[in-house]
Motif scaffolding. Structure first.
Motif, PDB file in Angstrom:
ATOM      1  N   MET A   1       0.835  -1.189   0.000  1.00 26.19           N
ATOM      2  CA  MET A   1       0.000   0.000   0.000  1.00 26.19           C
ATOM      3  C   MET A   1       0.875   1.245   0.000  1.00 26.19           C
ATOM      4  SD  MET A   1      -1.297  -0.432   3.941  1.00 26.19           S
ATOM      5  CE  MET A   1      -2.171   1.100   4.200  1.00 26.19           C
ATOM      6  N   CYS A  45      11.455   1.408  -3.840  1.00 21.51           N
ATOM      7  CA  CYS A  45      12.661   2.261  -3.827  1.00 21.51           C
ATOM      8  C   CYS A  45      12.414   3.634  -3.218  1.00 21.51           C
ATOM      9  CB  CYS A  45      13.208   2.414  -5.241  1.00 21.51           C
ATOM     10  SG  CYS A  45      12.047   3.219  -6.373  1.00 21.51           S
ATOM     11  N   LEU A  68       5.406   1.187  -5.910  1.00 19.46           N
ATOM     12  CA  LEU A  68       3.970   1.193  -6.203  1.00 19.46           C
ATOM     13  C   LEU A  68       3.448   2.600  -6.484  1.00 19.46           C
ATOM     14  CD1 LEU A  68       1.751  -1.009  -6.103  1.00 19.46           C
ATOM     15  CD2 LEU A  68       1.343  -0.369  -3.731  1.00 19.46           C
ATOM     16  N   ASP A  69       4.113   3.591  -5.923  1.00 16.52           N
ATOM     17  CA  ASP A  69       3.619   4.966  -5.915  1.00 16.52           C
ATOM     18  C   ASP A  69       4.302   5.779  -7.022  1.00 16.52           C
ATOM     19  OD1 ASP A  69       3.068   7.626  -5.310  1.00 16.52           O
ATOM     20  OD2 ASP A  69       3.125   7.289  -3.146  1.00 16.52           O
ATOM     21  N   HIS A 115       4.702  -2.906   4.393  1.00 15.76           N
ATOM     22  CA  HIS A 115       3.603  -2.128   3.801  1.00 15.76           C
ATOM     23  C   HIS A 115       2.756  -2.967   2.847  1.00 15.76           C
ATOM     24  CE1 HIS A 115       4.220   1.962   5.178  1.00 15.76           C
ATOM     25  NE2 HIS A 115       5.511   1.698   5.184  1.00 15.76           N
ATOM     26  N   VAL A 116       3.091  -4.234   2.711  1.00 17.68           N
ATOM     27  CA  VAL A 116       2.430  -5.066   1.702  1.00 17.68           C
ATOM     28  C   VAL A 116       1.429  -5.992   2.399  1.00 17.68           C
ATOM     29  CG1 VAL A 116       2.826  -6.779  -0.104  1.00 17.68           C
ATOM     30  CG2 VAL A 116       4.505  -4.957   0.274  1.00 17.68           C
TER      31      VAL A 116
END
Ligand code: SAM
Length: 201
Positions: A1, A45, A68-69, A115-116
């Protein structure tokens, strides 16, 4: 996330960079050594501080960096400008890594997998893309830290299936990456730093 606004501010500031450079990278180097001439993957990263360290301090020939972001990817591209021959940054998900099996000599993660939601799948993917003998460098935050008041109040993390140090190491080992005793915990078990290698076969 993706990170919430508070954690993004904590990550995208010089103090975080300093900790990564002067503390975490040194521990990882001590535990895992350099990756000279290696093809390396950096998952989650962020703004690319760790990616640059993997090139400059660990000696990677090339780093594929994913996050992801899209905003973090943009920041990392800006930070890594000039290193395009040795670094490629793109949007990507550690639970579905866009790379063939056994593609990398090493995988690094600086504080990403907690965070996953499906962190076990993330570890399965790390294992899949590592070549036999390849090394997994990890720096993690445990459920112990996520239970603390500042984390509960200001940060946002998956609520279910969080991991302790023991859970994380056991899952890494179960996936086929040997860590043994090659890890350290810090700050009363809040943080975990270690390096494992993918078993052959
Ligand atoms: C705590 S930050 C760490 C960033 C950077 N590695 C650092 O140490 O400064 C975690 C990063 O993981 C990214 N992330 C979270 N879930 C991810 C996923 N499933 N795949 C890839 N990146 C993810 C977040 O967007 C964020 O940039």
């Amino acid at each position: 996330m993706k990170l919430n606004r508070v954690e993004k501010a904590l990550m995208n500031n010089p103090v975080r960079g300093l900790v990564q450079r002067t503390y975490e990278a040194r521990l990882l180097l001590r535990l895992g050594g350099r990756v000279d001439a290696g093809q390396v993957l950096d998952v989650g990263c962020g703004r690319g501080v760790g990616t640059r360290l993997i090139v400059e301090h660990f000696g990677a020939a090339h780093v594929t960096a994913i996050d992801l972001d899209e905003d973090m990817v943009a920041r990392a591209r800006e930070r890594l400008h000039g290193l395009e021959q040795r670094v490629r940054v793109s949007v990507g998900d550690v639970t579905a890594i866009d790379a063939p099996d056994a593609e990398f000599d090493a995988v690094f993660e600086f504080g990403t997998i907690h965070h996953v939601h499906d962190w076990r799948l993330a570890l399965a993917e790390v294992h899949r893309v590592l070549r036999p003998g390849g090394r997994f460098y990890f720096e993690e935050v445990t459920s112990h830290a996520l239970r603390r008041w500042p984390s509960r109040t200001f940060l946002q993390h998956p609520e279910l299936d969080r991991f302790t140090t023991e859970d994380f190491i056991a899952e890494v080992e179960a996936r086929g990456i040997t860590v043994g005793q090659n890890y350290l915990t810090r700050f009363f078990g809040d943080f975990l730093v270690g390096v494992g290698h993918k078993r052959a076969g």
